[in-house]
Design a protein around this motif. Structure first.
Motif, PDB file in Angstrom:
ATOM      1  N   GLY A  61      -6.248  -2.092  -0.337  1.00 15.95           N
ATOM      2  CA  GLY A  61      -4.468  -1.725  -0.550  1.00 15.95           C
ATOM      3  C   GLY A  61      -4.358  -0.811  -1.562  1.00 15.95           C
ATOM      4  O   GLY A  61      -2.964  -0.365  -1.827  1.00 15.95           O
ATOM      5  N   ASN A  62      -4.813  -1.597  -3.426  1.00 12.35           N
ATOM      6  CA  ASN A  62      -3.782  -1.417  -4.433  1.00 12.35           C
ATOM      7  C   ASN A  62      -3.900  -0.063  -3.812  1.00 12.35           C
ATOM      8  O   ASN A  62      -2.334   0.573  -4.554  1.00 12.35           O
ATOM      9  CB  ASN A  62      -4.934  -1.884  -5.556  1.00 12.35           C
ATOM     10  CG  ASN A  62      -4.695  -3.014  -5.743  1.00 12.35           C
ATOM     11  OD1 ASN A  62      -4.844  -4.024  -4.308  1.00 12.35           O
ATOM     12  ND2 ASN A  62      -5.999  -4.136  -6.217  1.00 12.35           N
ATOM     13  N   GLY A 101     -13.418   1.275   7.281  1.00 12.68           N
ATOM     14  CA  GLY A 101     -12.692   0.951   8.280  1.00 12.68           C
ATOM     15  C   GLY A 101     -11.589  -0.110   7.307  1.00 12.68           C
ATOM     16  O   GLY A 101     -10.569  -1.062   7.758  1.00 12.68           O
ATOM     17  N   ALA A 136      -5.269  -0.768   3.963  1.00 16.40           N
ATOM     18  CA  ALA A 136      -6.102  -1.635   3.597  1.00 16.40           C
ATOM     19  C   ALA A 136      -5.602  -2.460   4.959  1.00 16.40           C
ATOM     20  O   ALA A 136      -6.238  -4.015   5.022  1.00 16.40           O
ATOM     21  CB  ALA A 136      -5.673  -2.848   2.545  1.00 16.40           C
ATOM     22  N   VAL A 137      -5.003  -2.586   6.237  1.00 16.26           N
ATOM     23  CA  VAL A 137      -4.959  -3.868   7.680  1.00 16.26           C
ATOM     24  C   VAL A 137      -5.306  -3.495   8.013  1.00 16.26           C
ATOM     25  O   VAL A 137      -5.825  -4.520   9.231  1.00 16.26           O
ATOM     26  CB  VAL A 137      -3.290  -3.612   7.876  1.00 16.26           C
ATOM     27  CG1 VAL A 137      -2.134  -3.582   6.813  1.00 16.26           C
ATOM     28  CG2 VAL A 137      -3.400  -2.545   8.351  1.00 16.26           C
ATOM     29  N   GLY A 165      -0.822 -10.631  10.726  1.00 15.60           N
ATOM     30  CA  GLY A 165      -0.760  -8.585  11.217  1.00 15.60           C
ATOM     31  C   GLY A 165       0.820  -8.933  12.128  1.00 15.60           C
ATOM     32  O   GLY A 165       1.029  -8.051  12.681  1.00 15.60           O
ATOM     33  N   HIS A 213       4.354  -8.413  12.781  1.00 15.80           N
ATOM     34  CA  HIS A 213       5.277  -7.758  11.514  1.00 15.80           C
ATOM     35  C   HIS A 213       6.588  -8.217  11.941  1.00 15.80           C
ATOM     36  O   HIS A 213       7.475  -8.782  12.738  1.00 15.80           O
ATOM     37  CB  HIS A 213       5.575  -6.017  12.213  1.00 15.80           C
ATOM     38  CG  HIS A 213       6.448  -4.852  11.606  1.00 15.80           C
ATOM     39  ND1 HIS A 213       7.496  -5.019  11.938  1.00 15.80           N
ATOM     40  CD2 HIS A 213       5.865  -4.415  11.108  1.00 15.80           C
ATOM     41  CE1 HIS A 213       7.467  -3.679  11.147  1.00 15.80           C
ATOM     42  NE2 HIS A 213       7.197  -3.033  10.685  1.00 15.80           N
ATOM     43  N   GLY A 215      -1.421  -4.424  -1.164  1.00 13.64           N
ATOM     44  CA  GLY A 215      -2.526  -5.064  -1.523  1.00 13.64           C
ATOM     45  C   GLY A 215      -2.773  -6.523  -1.468  1.00 13.64           C
ATOM     46  O   GLY A 215      -2.423  -7.541  -0.778  1.00 13.64           O
ATOM     47  N   ILE A 221       4.841  -6.889   6.878  1.00 11.79           N
ATOM     48  CA  ILE A 221       3.499  -8.023   6.782  1.00 11.79           C
ATOM     49  C   ILE A 221       2.627  -9.126   6.643  1.00 11.79           C
ATOM     50  O   ILE A 221       2.845  -8.728   5.498  1.00 11.79           O
ATOM     51  CB  ILE A 221       2.569  -6.190   8.262  1.00 11.79           C
ATOM     52  CG1 ILE A 221       3.419  -5.161   8.539  1.00 11.79           C
ATOM     53  CG2 ILE A 221       1.436  -6.377   8.221  1.00 11.79           C
ATOM     54  CD1 ILE A 221       2.069  -3.870   8.427  1.00 11.79           C
ATOM     55  N   LEU A 241      -5.600 -10.385   6.637  1.00  9.02           N
ATOM     56  CA  LEU A 241      -4.940  -9.521   7.135  1.00  9.02           C
ATOM     57  C   LEU A 241      -6.168  -8.365   7.381  1.00  9.02           C
ATOM     58  O   LEU A 241      -6.569  -7.942   7.539  1.00  9.02           O
ATOM     59  CB  LEU A 241      -4.656  -9.127   7.330  1.00  9.02           C
ATOM     60  CG  LEU A 241      -3.760  -8.124   8.323  1.00  9.02           C
ATOM     61  CD1 LEU A 241      -4.325  -7.767   9.635  1.00  9.02           C
ATOM     62  CD2 LEU A 241      -2.199  -7.061   8.330  1.00  9.02           C
ATOM     63  N   LEU A 242      -6.280  -8.622   5.314  1.00  5.44           N
ATOM     64  CA  LEU A 242      -6.896  -7.258   5.021  1.00  5.44           C
ATOM     65  C   LEU A 242      -8.439  -7.464   5.771  1.00  5.44           C
ATOM     66  O   LEU A 242      -9.600  -6.666   5.030  1.00  5.44           O
ATOM     67  CB  LEU A 242      -6.859  -7.038   4.035  1.00  5.44           C
ATOM     68  CG  LEU A 242      -5.133  -7.007   2.902  1.00  5.44           C
ATOM     69  CD1 LEU A 242      -5.338  -6.405   1.688  1.00  5.44           C
ATOM     70  CD2 LEU A 242      -4.789  -5.630   4.240  1.00  5.44           C
ATOM     71  N   GLY A 267      -8.782  -7.108   8.882  1.00  3.64           N
ATOM     72  CA  GLY A 267      -8.569  -6.033   9.780  1.00  3.64           C
ATOM     73  C   GLY A 267      -9.773  -5.035   9.400  1.00  3.64           C
ATOM     74  O   GLY A 267     -10.602  -4.499  10.683  1.00  3.64           O
ATOM     75  N   ARG A 268     -10.307  -5.210   8.061  1.00  3.20           N
ATOM     76  CA  ARG A 268     -11.533  -4.489   8.032  1.00  3.20           C
ATOM     77  C   ARG A 268     -12.760  -4.123   8.840  1.00  3.20           C
ATOM     78  O   ARG A 268     -13.784  -3.515   9.287  1.00  3.20           O
ATOM     79  CB  ARG A 268     -11.520  -4.476   6.364  1.00  3.20           C
ATOM     80  CG  ARG A 268     -12.849  -2.867   5.822  1.00  3.20           C
ATOM     81  CD  ARG A 268     -12.866  -3.562   4.130  1.00  3.20           C
ATOM     82  NE  ARG A 268     -11.507  -3.597   3.588  1.00  3.20           N
ATOM     83  CZ  ARG A 268     -11.474  -4.192   2.734  1.00  3.20           C
ATOM     84  NH1 ARG A 268     -12.569  -2.967   1.154  1.00  3.20           N
ATOM     85  NH2 ARG A 268     -10.546  -3.810   2.022  1.00  3.20           N
TER      86      ARG A 268
END
Lengths: 281, 196
Positions: free
Chosen positions: A181-182, A236, A241-242, B21, B23, B104, B163, B173-174, B177-178
């Protein structure tokens, strides 16, 4: 021969700095809208909606799109029949940055003595300036306020020449994966292939001036761009980056002949706030 | 999308009901702090001197805004990359910070510290500083004024959107989610710090 007073350069740079930081380019906004229709993650759609609303608020209220109004990256394509008067061209560019960042209420993010004192220069100078001599008597000025979050994710590596296209796709995908996400996805990705180390990175950065959807005129390179975009969006990573199906809006590749021993590959990432603005004198 | 409304300062109960996740919308006072402000806070702590703010239950926002135009409360004010603050974060959580807003991902040490201190990490959407500034009703520099954009500011926010990325169960989450949206067969590389 055509004479141009450098004061005109200063004035233009100041204007471009303000416009670039406040108005999202139309092609970028359209690409984000199109991505919203394709996106499968509801959370990612919410993020895209906030990005689109941000562009609207920035325009209406004259607020910078992002608080990181960047390093001032300036490209000058100078016709060889142009003669500048009234002072040194590079000083005039920096004066334009100084004025644009002051008058536009932009953030001054540049520090001197990078490994020690890191003292803010107070006016966002010096700019990073690239000049190129081209035929003709015009001057094309392109301005890119480049944010730190995405610029810091830049990478360069030289590969074994025999590794070919596979090495490029793997390197770009790995860079996007590690960056997460950076760099503020959805991204625009510039890739420079060939030349030398500095030439590769310069091409990667220069590629970011292209409009979304504009393919490299070389069919083989255009095909690589399509493959890269598909590979990156399969990761994905998604907006911020969520997780989601929109990781990049486009991938631009520029190439240059290189040494028999080398396959230089540079990646320069741009955030969704892909801000550029240009003018021709 | 439905949002969870939060009033600051936060309690352990507020934080416990948040999951990755979600909000959320922050209401009330939050504090800004970036690299230089964190460095100063840590130095004060090491010298045993009092801190300019009581951080118990508070929310930290990693932001360095643009200067306001005349008549504006604040300029553009979106989040900065959180990973750069990772080395300072466990100490801030130790002091009672209950939520952090950045952009990030966070490293394993921070995720572990969030779990241990029962706090959450949230992202605001990076690159939406104009929109986010509209949720800030007042801004006042309360410490380290000489740091300019990096000074500590007290912000009064209304329905500030974010979020939840790391919750008190240690989920991320990152990461999840990925995996959910990945169609590529490439292995996901291990977390590492790339610049900042």
């Amino acid at each position: 021969m055509r004479t141009i007073d450098v004061a005109e350069v200063t004035e233009t740079i100041a204007r471009l700095a303000i416009e670039a930081t406040h108005f999202l380019p139309e092609d970028v906004e359209q690409a984000i809208r199109a991505a919203r229709e394709r996106e499968r993650s509801p959370l990612a759609v919410q993020i895209i909606d906030e990005i689109l609303e941000n562009a609207e608020v920035a325009r209406r209220k004259m607020l910078p799109l992002c608080q990181d109004t960047g390093t001032a990256v300036v490209y000058l394509e100078i016709g060889q029949d142009v003669h500048f008067t009234g002072g040194y061209l590079i000083d005039a560019v920096n004066e334009g940055v100084r004025r644009g960042y002051q008058e536009g209420y932009l953030r001054k993010s540049i520090v001197e003595r990078p490994f020690s004192a890191r003292k803010n220069t107070g006016d966002n100078t010096p700019a990073v300036i690239h000049t190129e001599i081209v035929p003709g008597d015009r001057v094309r000025i392109r301005f890119m306020p480049k944010g730190g979050g995405c610029e810091n994710m830049s990478r360069y590596q030289n590969f074994l020449p025999g590794m070919g296209k596979r090495a490029i796709i793997d390197f770009v995908c790995e860079t996007v994966d590690i960056s997460g996400g950076n760099p503020c996805p959805p991204l625009v990705i510039g890739v420079g292939v060939g030349g030398t180390a500095e030439k590769a990175m310069a091409m990667a950065k220069h590629a970011l001036f292209r409009k979304i959807g504009e393919r490299n005129p070389d069919p083989e390179v255009a095909e690589l761009e399509r493959e890269l975009l598909e590979a990156v969006n399969a990761l994905g990573v998604g907006p911020q980056a969520v997780g989601g199906t929109t990781t990049a809006l486009d991938v631009f590749v520029e190439t240059y002949p290189t040494h028999i021993t080398a396959l230089p590959v540079a990646v320069n990432i741009q955030c969704h706030s892909a801000r550029t603005k240009e003018a021709v004198l | 999308m439905e949002s969870i409304r939060l009033e600051t300062p936060l309690t352990d109960e507020d934080v416990a009901r948040l999951h990755i996740g979600d909000h959320v919308r922050f209401n009330g006072v939050i504090y800004t702090a970036r690299d230089a402000a964190h460095k100063r806070l840590i130095e004060l702590m090491q010298r045993g001197e009092p801190l300019p703010i009581d951080l118990r239950g508070q929310v930290l926002y990693y932001v360095g805004p643009t200067p306001p135009r005349p008549g504006q409360v604040i300029g553009s004010a979106g989040p900065t990359t959180a990973m750069r603050l990772d080395p300072y974060t466990p100490a801030m959580l130790e002091l009672g910070v209950k939520a952090i807003i950045g952009k990030g991902g966070r490293g394993p040490e921070v995720r572990e510290a969030l779990k241990r201190h029962r706090a959450v990490y949230c992202i605001a959407v990076g690159g939406t500083g104009a929109l986010l500034s509209q949720h800030i009703e007042s801004a006042e520099v309360i410490a380290f004024e000489d740091l300019g954009t990096e000074a500590i500011r007290r912000l009064l926010v209304r329905d500030f959107p974010a979020i939840v990325v790391n919750d008190i169960e240690g989920r991320d989450l990152l990461e999840e989610g990925r995996k959910q949206y990945r169609t590529s067969d490439r292995p996901i590389p291990a977390f590492r710090v790339l610049g900042g």
